[in-house]
Design an enzyme around this catalytic site. Structure first.
Site, PDB file in Angstrom:
ATOM      1  N   LYS A 261      22.891  51.256  27.526  1.00  7.42           N
ATOM      2  CA  LYS A 261      21.838  51.556  26.555  1.00  7.42           C
ATOM      3  C   LYS A 261      22.324  52.704  25.692  1.00  7.42           C
ATOM      4  O   LYS A 261      22.655  53.781  26.193  1.00  7.42           O
ATOM      5  CB  LYS A 261      20.541  51.947  27.273  1.00  7.42           C
ATOM      6  CG  LYS A 261      19.436  52.332  26.292  1.00  7.42           C
ATOM      7  CD  LYS A 261      18.134  52.631  27.011  1.00  7.42           C
ATOM      8  CE  LYS A 261      17.027  52.962  26.016  1.00  7.42           C
ATOM      9  NZ  LYS A 261      15.755  53.221  26.695  1.00  7.42           N
ATOM     10  N   ARG A 271       9.294  53.681  19.166  1.00  9.47           N
ATOM     11  CA  ARG A 271       8.760  55.009  19.507  1.00  9.47           C
ATOM     12  C   ARG A 271       7.485  55.279  18.735  1.00  9.47           C
ATOM     13  O   ARG A 271       6.582  55.962  19.226  1.00  9.47           O
ATOM     14  CB  ARG A 271       9.821  56.075  19.261  1.00  9.47           C
ATOM     15  CG  ARG A 271      10.981  55.926  20.232  1.00  9.47           C
ATOM     16  CD  ARG A 271      12.039  57.001  20.063  1.00  9.47           C
ATOM     17  NE  ARG A 271      13.229  56.693  20.869  1.00  9.47           N
ATOM     18  CZ  ARG A 271      14.385  57.328  20.766  1.00  9.47           C
ATOM     19  NH1 ARG A 271      14.509  58.322  19.899  1.00  9.47           N
ATOM     20  NH2 ARG A 271      15.403  56.987  21.520  1.00  9.47           N
ATOM     21  N   LYS A 283      18.253  61.861  22.727  1.00 14.47           N
ATOM     22  CA  LYS A 283      18.486  61.328  24.075  1.00 14.47           C
ATOM     23  C   LYS A 283      19.981  61.183  24.383  1.00 14.47           C
ATOM     24  O   LYS A 283      20.374  60.411  25.250  1.00 14.47           O
ATOM     25  CB  LYS A 283      17.749  59.989  24.223  1.00 14.47           C
ATOM     26  CG  LYS A 283      16.226  60.108  24.027  1.00 14.47           C
ATOM     27  CD  LYS A 283      15.479  58.836  24.449  1.00 14.47           C
ATOM     28  CE  LYS A 283      13.963  59.039  24.416  1.00 14.47           C
ATOM     29  NZ  LYS A 283      13.203  57.867  24.918  1.00 14.47           N
ATOM     30  N   LYS A 314      21.773  47.159  25.123  1.00  6.94           N
ATOM     31  CA  LYS A 314      20.728  47.496  24.155  1.00  6.94           C
ATOM     32  C   LYS A 314      21.232  48.546  23.191  1.00  6.94           C
ATOM     33  O   LYS A 314      21.817  49.515  23.660  1.00  6.94           O
ATOM     34  CB  LYS A 314      19.525  48.029  24.944  1.00  6.94           C
ATOM     35  CG  LYS A 314      18.372  48.522  24.129  1.00  6.94           C
ATOM     36  CD  LYS A 314      17.320  49.094  25.057  1.00  6.94           C
ATOM     37  CE  LYS A 314      16.144  49.575  24.251  1.00  6.94           C
ATOM     38  NZ  LYS A 314      15.121  50.151  25.094  1.00  6.94           N
ATOM     39  N   SER A 340      13.391  47.048  18.529  1.00  3.59           N
ATOM     40  CA  SER A 340      12.379  47.114  17.476  1.00  3.59           C
ATOM     41  C   SER A 340      12.989  47.196  16.080  1.00  3.59           C
ATOM     42  O   SER A 340      12.528  46.517  15.162  1.00  3.59           O
ATOM     43  CB  SER A 340      11.458  48.303  17.743  1.00  3.59           C
ATOM     44  OG  SER A 340      12.196  49.508  17.852  1.00  3.59           O
ATOM     45  N   TYR A 379      11.036  40.670  20.403  1.00  2.25           N
ATOM     46  CA  TYR A 379       9.665  40.634  19.881  1.00  2.25           C
ATOM     47  C   TYR A 379       9.409  39.317  19.151  1.00  2.25           C
ATOM     48  O   TYR A 379       8.280  39.016  18.802  1.00  2.25           O
ATOM     49  CB  TYR A 379       9.428  41.838  18.960  1.00  2.25           C
ATOM     50  CG  TYR A 379       9.702  43.147  19.675  1.00  2.25           C
ATOM     51  CD1 TYR A 379       8.777  43.665  20.581  1.00  2.25           C
ATOM     52  CD2 TYR A 379      10.917  43.818  19.517  1.00  2.25           C
ATOM     53  CE1 TYR A 379       9.047  44.823  21.292  1.00  2.25           C
ATOM     54  CE2 TYR A 379      11.197  44.980  20.211  1.00  2.25           C
ATOM     55  CZ  TYR A 379      10.259  45.482  21.101  1.00  2.25           C
ATOM     56  OH  TYR A 379      10.537  46.615  21.816  1.00  2.25           O
TER      57      TYR A 379
HETATM   58  C1  PBG Z   1      12.398  53.987  26.717  1.00  2.75           C
HETATM   59  C2  PBG Z   1      12.583  52.712  25.983  1.00  2.75           C
HETATM   60  C3  PBG Z   1      12.908  52.615  24.626  1.00  2.75           C
HETATM   61  C4  PBG Z   1      12.959  51.268  24.312  1.00  2.75           C
HETATM   62  C5  PBG Z   1      12.666  50.560  25.478  1.00  2.75           C
HETATM   63  N1  PBG Z   1      12.449  51.471  26.518  1.00  2.75           N
HETATM   64  C6  PBG Z   1      13.079  53.652  23.589  1.00  2.75           C
HETATM   65  C7  PBG Z   1      13.942  54.790  23.834  1.00  2.75           C
HETATM   66  O1  PBG Z   1      14.869  54.771  24.643  1.00  2.75           O
HETATM   67  O2  PBG Z   1      13.694  55.797  23.183  1.00  2.75           O
HETATM   68  C8  PBG Z   1      13.278  50.766  22.945  1.00  2.75           C
HETATM   69  C9  PBG Z   1      12.890  49.396  22.633  1.00  2.75           C
HETATM   70  C10 PBG Z   1      12.902  49.067  21.196  1.00  2.75           C
HETATM   71  O3  PBG Z   1      13.286  49.850  20.310  1.00  2.75           O
HETATM   72  O4  PBG Z   1      12.502  47.940  20.918  1.00  2.75           O
HETATM   73  N2  PBG Z   1      12.567  54.032  28.046  1.00  2.75           N
END
Ligand code: PBG
Length: 392
Positions: A261, A271, A283, A314, A340, A379
């Site tokens: 990730k 978010r 992060k 991801k 997203s 989505y």
């Molecule tokens: C957080 C989490 C995130 C997403 C899924 N779980 C965001 C992040 O790490 O800040 C993102 C999913 C998306 O953008 O569709 N645990």
């Protein structure tokens, strides 16, 4: 199966290739008569070979290229193309991420047209019913937690009466065979908006966070979750969650690890949806550097040895090389998360009529499969499944 003795004009010397061919059709002349006609020179008519189609005026007249490989031969008709298609896309490959909240209404998410924070008791159940109608039987839940329940240690994450466990129980009551994935991470519950506990100097504490994640995963499993999916990127959490689940008798609950990730800007709309932006900093001390490829192998080896059942990459489309890397280096199922920002870009391009939304959607999903993803969190799950089912 027709019995031979029932056939009209049965002749003992006719040996049929298969009895299931059914009775022979009688159209008049026998085979021998037809053959005799041809031998005698009475050739029956058949349509002529069509003439070569004309080229437009001005087409250069050239000798044909002396090549024995013409890959276009296998692409020249829809039937050939579909016969040689290497990758398939089906609703069974999709996991549908759904945002839930305590409210009764479904609230549109501005940055993700077509997505809503769904009321856990009404809108959610309707959305799941629609998805199941077109073959999407897997969902992943993301809760919008009231601010008043957020704390620095994110303890609401393992409240058995919290939004996620309550929702799982409701869904399982109505749809026992629905496969429910859950997000294991503290960010929706953290007053700091981080996936882990933040020390006063800003350091995200690893082992203390993992302790919380284990309680969260067990609480979700107790409610009926099928697959818990740690998305936090703390070290050692897969092994710790495996032990915690097993100790509580949840040997059958799977772990989908967010193996690679990345610290990506493509998460922006998500978010916003959950109001889970980190209150400070970023992060980057836990999520991976988008510039790194080999590092994904280190995460892969850890997750495999700690007992992960599914490995996730991801975001999706910008990271196809990483999907392929994991695919080629592990026999485990691979998941890709079309996040997203990827969704919103395709939606925005479609709304502005800059691209054909539906075609780009299906192509992007197919490409994730081609790169090596078995399942795709997207989505678009409902919209794409409807297209694939010929609805819409
Ligand atoms: C957080 C989490 C995130 C997403 C899924 N779980 C965001 C992040 O790490 O800040 C993102 C999913 C998306 O953008 O569709 N645990």
């Amino acid at each position: 199966m027709p019995s031979v003795s029932n056939l009209p004009h049965r002749r003992m010397f006719v040996v049929k290739a298969s009895i299931s061919d059914g009775p022979m059709k009688k159209l008049g002349r026998s085979d021998a008569e037809c053959e005799a006609d041809v031998v005698a020179g009475n050739i029956p008519e058949a349509p002529p070979v069509p003439p070569t189609p004309a080229s437009p005026a001005g087409t250069p007249v050239v000798p044909s290229l002396d090549i024995n490989r013409r890959p276009r031969r296998n692409r020249r008709s829809p039937i050939l193309r579909s016969a040689f298609q290497e990758t398939s896309l089906s609703p069974s490959n999709f996991v549908y991420p759904l945002f839930i909240h305590e409210g009764e209404e479904d609230t549109p998410i501005g940055a993700m047209p077509g997505c809503y924070r769904l009321g856990w008791r009404h809108g959610l159940l309707e959305e799941v019913a629609k998805a199941r109608d077109v073959g999407v039987n897997s969902i992943v839940l993301f809760p919008k937690v009231p601010d008043a329940l957020k704390t620095p240690t994110g303890d609401e994450a393992y409240n058995d009466s919290g939004l996620v466990p309550r929702t799982i129980r409701l869904l399982k009551d109505k749809y026992p065979d629905l496969i429910i994935y859950t997000d294991v991470a503290l960010d929706p519950y953290s007053s700091d908006g981080h996936d882990g506990i933040v020390r006063e100097d800003g350091v995200i504490m690893n082992d203390e966070t993992v302790h919380q994640l284990c309680k969260q995963a067990v609480s979700q499993a107790r409610a009926g979750a099928d697959v818990v999916a740690p998305s936090d990127m703390m070290d050692g959490r897969v092994g710790a969650i495996r032990s915690a689940l097993d100790a509580e008798g949840f040997q059958h609950v799977s772990i989908m690890s967010y193996t690679a990730k990345y610290a990506s800007s493509f998460y922006g709309p998500f978010r916003e949806a959950l109001d889970s932006n980190p209150r400070f900093g970023d992060k980057k001390t836990y999520q991976m550097n988008p510039a790194n490829y080999r590092e994904a192998l280190i995460e892969l080896r850890a997750d495999e040895s700690e007992g992960a059942d599914i490995l996730l990459v991801k975001p999706g489309l910008p990271y196809l090389d990483v999907i392929r890397l994991l695919r080629d280096n592990s026999p485990l199922p691979i998941a890709a998360y079309q996040v997203s920002g990827e969704y919103s870009m395709i939606k925005a391009g479609g709304v502005l009529k800059m691209i054909d939304e539906e075609k780009v959607m299906l192509e992007s999903l197919m490409c994730l499969r081609r790169a090596g993803a078995d399942i795709i969190l997207t989505y678009f799950a409902l919209q794409a499944a409807r297209c694939l089912c010929g609805e819409k």
